[in-house]
Write a protein that holds these residues in place. Structure first.
Motif, PDB file in Angstrom:
ATOM      1  N   VAL A  40       0.855  -1.180   0.000  1.00 55.75           N
ATOM      2  CA  VAL A  40       0.000   0.000   0.000  1.00 55.75           C
ATOM      3  C   VAL A  40       0.897   1.238   0.000  1.00 55.75           C
ATOM      4  O   VAL A  40       1.892   1.286   0.721  1.00 55.75           O
ATOM      5  N   THR A  41       0.516   2.223  -0.801  1.00 52.12           N
ATOM      6  CA  THR A  41       1.174   3.523  -0.769  1.00 52.12           C
ATOM      7  C   THR A  41       0.112   4.553  -0.415  1.00 52.12           C
ATOM      8  O   THR A  41      -0.973   4.564  -1.000  1.00 52.12           O
ATOM      9  N   ILE A  42       0.436   5.401   0.557  1.00 52.71           N
ATOM     10  CA  ILE A  42      -0.511   6.376   1.097  1.00 52.71           C
ATOM     11  C   ILE A  42       0.239   7.700   1.271  1.00 52.71           C
ATOM     12  O   ILE A  42       1.444   7.690   1.500  1.00 52.71           O
ATOM     13  N   THR A  43      -0.448   8.841   1.144  1.00 53.48           N
ATOM     14  CA  THR A  43       0.220  10.118   1.385  1.00 53.48           C
ATOM     15  C   THR A  43       0.281  10.382   2.885  1.00 53.48           C
ATOM     16  O   THR A  43      -0.434   9.757   3.659  1.00 53.48           O
ATOM     17  N   ALA A  44       1.117  11.340   3.262  1.00 55.76           N
ATOM     18  CA  ALA A  44       1.207  11.723   4.674  1.00 55.76           C
ATOM     19  C   ALA A  44      -0.088  12.378   5.148  1.00 55.76           C
ATOM     20  O   ALA A  44      -0.311  12.511   6.345  1.00 55.76           O
ATOM     21  N   ASN A  45      -0.961  12.745   4.214  1.00 55.46           N
ATOM     22  CA  ASN A  45      -2.288  13.253   4.563  1.00 55.46           C
ATOM     23  C   ASN A  45      -3.323  12.138   4.554  1.00 55.46           C
ATOM     24  O   ASN A  45      -4.521  12.382   4.584  1.00 55.46           O
ATOM     25  N   ARG A  46      -2.841  10.900   4.484  1.00 56.75           N
ATOM     26  CA  ARG A  46      -3.668   9.695   4.599  1.00 56.75           C
ATOM     27  C   ARG A  46      -4.658   9.495   3.451  1.00 56.75           C
ATOM     28  O   ARG A  46      -5.796   9.095   3.660  1.00 56.75           O
TER      29      ARG A  46
END
Length: 106
Positions: A40-46
């Motif tokens: 999974v890849t997610i941004t730091a803003n979720r």
């Protein structure tokens, strides 16, 4: 510091907070299962950016669901730590400690 100076500093900090939040949209956090079958890849803003599922997981719905929950929760936890650390750093930068406002930027 005078009241006008403090208000200016507060406005400056709020602007830096908004800029940091925008930048965190491009900070990517990767997480995967211990065997690498789910990534999974997610941004730091979720915000989820990608999910990669190995074919082997497609044969067992229950296992896939378990992997999804585990890996997504770990990714969200990592992203939250990055997000909070970045925003806390901006909030504390140059800000005078005003009683009662310690948690204003959380």
């Amino acid at each position: 510091m005078d009241l006008m100076g403090m208000m200016g500093k507060l406005k400056e900090t709020q602007q830096r907070m908004e800029e940091t939040k925008k930048r965190l949209d491009s900070v990517l956090v990767d997480e995967q299962s211990s065997d690498g079958l789910l990534k999974v890849t997610i941004t730091a803003n979720r915000t989820i950016k990608s999910i990669t599922i190995a074919d082997a997981l497609l044969e067992d719905k229950e296992q896939l669901e378990d992997y999804m929950i585990l890996v997504m929760n770990k990714a969200i936890e990592k992203a939250t730590k990055v997000n909070e650390a970045e925003l806390d750093a901006v909030a504390k930068m140059d800000m005078p400690m005003i009683p009662g406002m310690e948690n204003m930027f959380k």
